[in-house]
Design an enzyme around this catalytic site. Structure first.
Site: not given
Length: 390
Positions: A135, A255
């Protein structure tokens, strides 16, 4: 010299998160790290990335994208399986594998916000390791300020044309696909200008820099990505245009939990290595672990580690209930990464001069851990998030 995986010293308060199925999975993960990763860590650090076929081996064992639905190649299990994967990586004192970003961040974006065609196209290949993903958020000059992203995606007919660059991208060098945070609008509200776009690595104009020369985590694949008039079909848009910031915020709490988990387990591993070292190392004719200063230091560290473990496991319970607050996740990331830094510093001191030698696990832990207080949002940003709730 100690090396390889080590089992943590049991918490003073018994953990109650895991079932026998979880523990059987843990054994599989442990064996994978002991056989496939630990013997190759030095090699990975020299080449600055893992071997590409390691991803395929992990996929064959069902260690990738485990929480994804079965119809998309996953196992459909709960996030405790993700926790186990991260813990075992830390107990192996490995900082090279980037599986959690691939399986627990990128896959979640696709599963939560992608359409059926995108899920069918990407998730099964991610689960087998055929496709490695990244990402791409951070840019030179933006840091934690996502609303300042300058990489643009301009719609030209049926295609987006992407220009810009990203930095510090985990799995970037080996990635076959990246979800790229792009600026697609020019409204006064910066958060409404961001979109997430899937970009295949073989697109013309998409290039990768060499792996970045970092202080630690040298075996982890981290590089810059460049986009020079990269054209992708508008069908590669993930979710809706302008909804990128909202999607990022939804996943950032998890995350940050991933960082907290690896820091907690990393502290437990560093502590276990140090306890063993103080039993084996002798000074003035007796083990250094018999000296009062050593025993008191270890008692202090043990207490801090166990307190943080209790908080983290409670956060995981809330995560499984889908009720974990952004502030609680931020607190876990900030406090536990700070705790890890203190633990490795004190443990290195107890090793004396040998703690400064890279062949000792504590030295590698010392340099590898420092990034945890920076990525997934700096600890200063975590404090800001917590303070907003007061």
């Amino acid at each position: 010299m100690q090396s390889g995986a080590i089992r943590p010293i049991p918490n003073m308060l018994a953990r109650k998160l895991f079932t026998s199925d979880h523990e059987a999975f843990r054994e599989t993960v442990r064996k994978f790290y002991e056989k496939e990763v630990v013997p190759n860590i030095e090699k990975y650090e020299k080449q600055q990335h893992v071997d590409r076929d390691l991803w395929n081996k992990a996929g064959e064992l069902g260690l990738l994208c485990t929480t994804m639905p079965e119809e998309y190649g996953g196992s459909g299990v709960d996030r405790l399986y993700s926790m186990i994967l991260i813990e075992e990586q830390a107990y192996a004192m490995d900082s090279s594998t980037g599986f959690s970003l691939h399986s627990d961040i990128v896959a979640n974006y696709i599963n939560n916000f992608g359409n059926e065609e995108q899920k069918q196209k990407w998730l099964p290949k991610m689960a087998t390791g055929e496709t490695v993903t990244a990402i791409a958020m951070t840019e030179p000059g933006t840091g934690s300020d996502l609303q300042a992203v300058r990489t643009t995606a301009v719609l030209d007919g049926d295609e987006y044309v992407i220009n810009g660059s990203k930095i510090f991208i985990t799995n970037g060098y080996l990635c076959d696909m990246a979800i790229v945070v792009c600026k697609t609008g020019n409204t006064e509200k910066g958060s409404a200008n961001l979109s997430l776009i899937i970009v295949e690595a073989d697109r013309a104009g998409f290039s990768k820099g060499k792996p970045l020369n970092k202080i630690g985590m040298k075996g982890q694949d981290t590089c810059e990505l460049f986009f020079d008039n990269v054209r992708v079909p508008k069908e590669n848009l993930l979710g809706m245009e302008g909804m990128g910031f909202m999607m990022l915020m939804k996943e950032l709490a998890w995350e940050r939990m991933l960082v907290a988990i690896i820091c907690q387990a990393g502290a437990e591993a560093a502590f276990a290595h140090t306890v063993q070292y103080t039993k084996d190392r002798k000074a003035f004719g007796k083990p250094i672990g018999t000296f009062q200063n050593t025993r008191f230091k270890l008692a202090e560290l043990r207490t801090e580690i166990d307190f943080c473990r209790t908080y983290l496991d409670r956060c995981m319970e809330l995560q499984l209930e889908e009720s974990l607050g952004v502030d609680a996740a931020a607190a876990a990331k900030y406090k536990i990464s700070d705790m890890f830094s203190k633990v490795v510093d004190e443990c290195l001191q107890l090793h004396g001069g040998y703690g400064y030698m890279l062949e000792y696990p504590i030295a590698r832990a010392y340099i590898d851990n420092r990034a945890n207080r920076i990525y997934a949002g700096t600890n200063e940003i975590m404090k800001e998030l917590i303070s907003r709730t007061l």
